[in-house]
Design a protein around this motif. Structure first.
Motif, short mmCIF file in Angstrom:
data_model
loop_
_atom_site.label_atom_id
_atom_site.label_comp_id
_atom_site.label_asym_id
_atom_site.label_seq_id
_atom_site.Cartn_x
_atom_site.Cartn_y
_atom_site.Cartn_z
N GLU A 197 0.83 -1.21 0.00
CA GLU A 197 0.00 0.00 0.00
C GLU A 197 0.86 1.26 0.00
OE1 GLU A 197 -3.07 -0.12 -0.74
OE2 GLU A 197 -3.14 -2.29 -0.58
N LEU A 198 1.99 1.24 0.68
CA LEU A 198 2.90 2.39 0.64
C LEU A 198 3.46 2.61 -0.76
CD1 LEU A 198 4.81 1.94 4.02
CD2 LEU A 198 3.15 3.73 3.45
N ASP A 199 3.72 1.52 -1.47
CA ASP A 199 4.13 1.63 -2.87
C ASP A 199 3.07 2.38 -3.68
OD1 ASP A 199 6.60 0.44 -2.69
OD2 ASP A 199 5.95 -1.48 -3.52
N HIS A 200 1.81 2.07 -3.46
CA HIS A 200 0.73 2.76 -4.17
C HIS A 200 0.75 4.26 -3.87
CE1 HIS A 200 -1.12 -0.66 -5.99
NE2 HIS A 200 -1.48 -1.22 -4.85
N LEU A 209 3.49 0.49 -8.91
CA LEU A 209 2.67 -0.72 -9.03
C LEU A 209 3.56 -1.94 -8.81
CD1 LEU A 209 0.52 0.21 -12.15
CD2 LEU A 209 -0.09 0.41 -9.74
N TYR A 210 2.94 -3.06 -8.52
CA TYR A 210 3.67 -4.30 -8.24
C TYR A 210 4.65 -4.65 -9.36
CZ TYR A 210 4.66 -9.12 -7.11
OH TYR A 210 5.30 -10.29 -6.82
N ARG A 211 4.23 -4.41 -10.58
CA ARG A 211 5.08 -4.75 -11.73
C ARG A 211 6.43 -4.03 -11.68
NH1 ARG A 211 2.03 -6.58 -16.96
NH2 ARG A 211 4.19 -6.78 -17.52
N ALA A 212 6.47 -2.86 -11.07
CA ALA A 212 7.73 -2.11 -10.98
C ALA A 212 8.76 -2.84 -10.13
CB ALA A 212 7.47 -0.72 -10.40
#
Length: 65
Positions: free
Chosen positions: A29-32, A37-40
């Motif tokens: 969620e912190l990445d968001h 995104l997860y792909r990164a």
């Protein structure tokens, strides 16, 4: 273990510690919030598994210590 610095509703600086699955969820969620995104985070050349492929697999997440 994931340690997160944040501000409480009363404007005080706080630290929260998360472990295992919850740490993974909070990091996601912190990445968001950072626009990622997860792909990164995936290795080059690796494609994500389609949802239909893993849905209902019944496999629990395994975490290494």
């Amino acid at each position: 273990m994931l340690r997160v610095e944040h501000e409480s509703v009363d404007s005080l600086r706080r630290f929260s510690v998360f472990e295992r699955g919850l740490a993974r969820l909070v990091a996601h969620e912190l990445d968001h919030l950072a626009g990622k995104l997860y792909r990164a985070r995936m290795r080059p050349g690796v494609e994500p598994m389609p949802v239909a492929e893993y849905r209902g697999s019944g496999s629990a997440w395994q975490y290494r210590r």
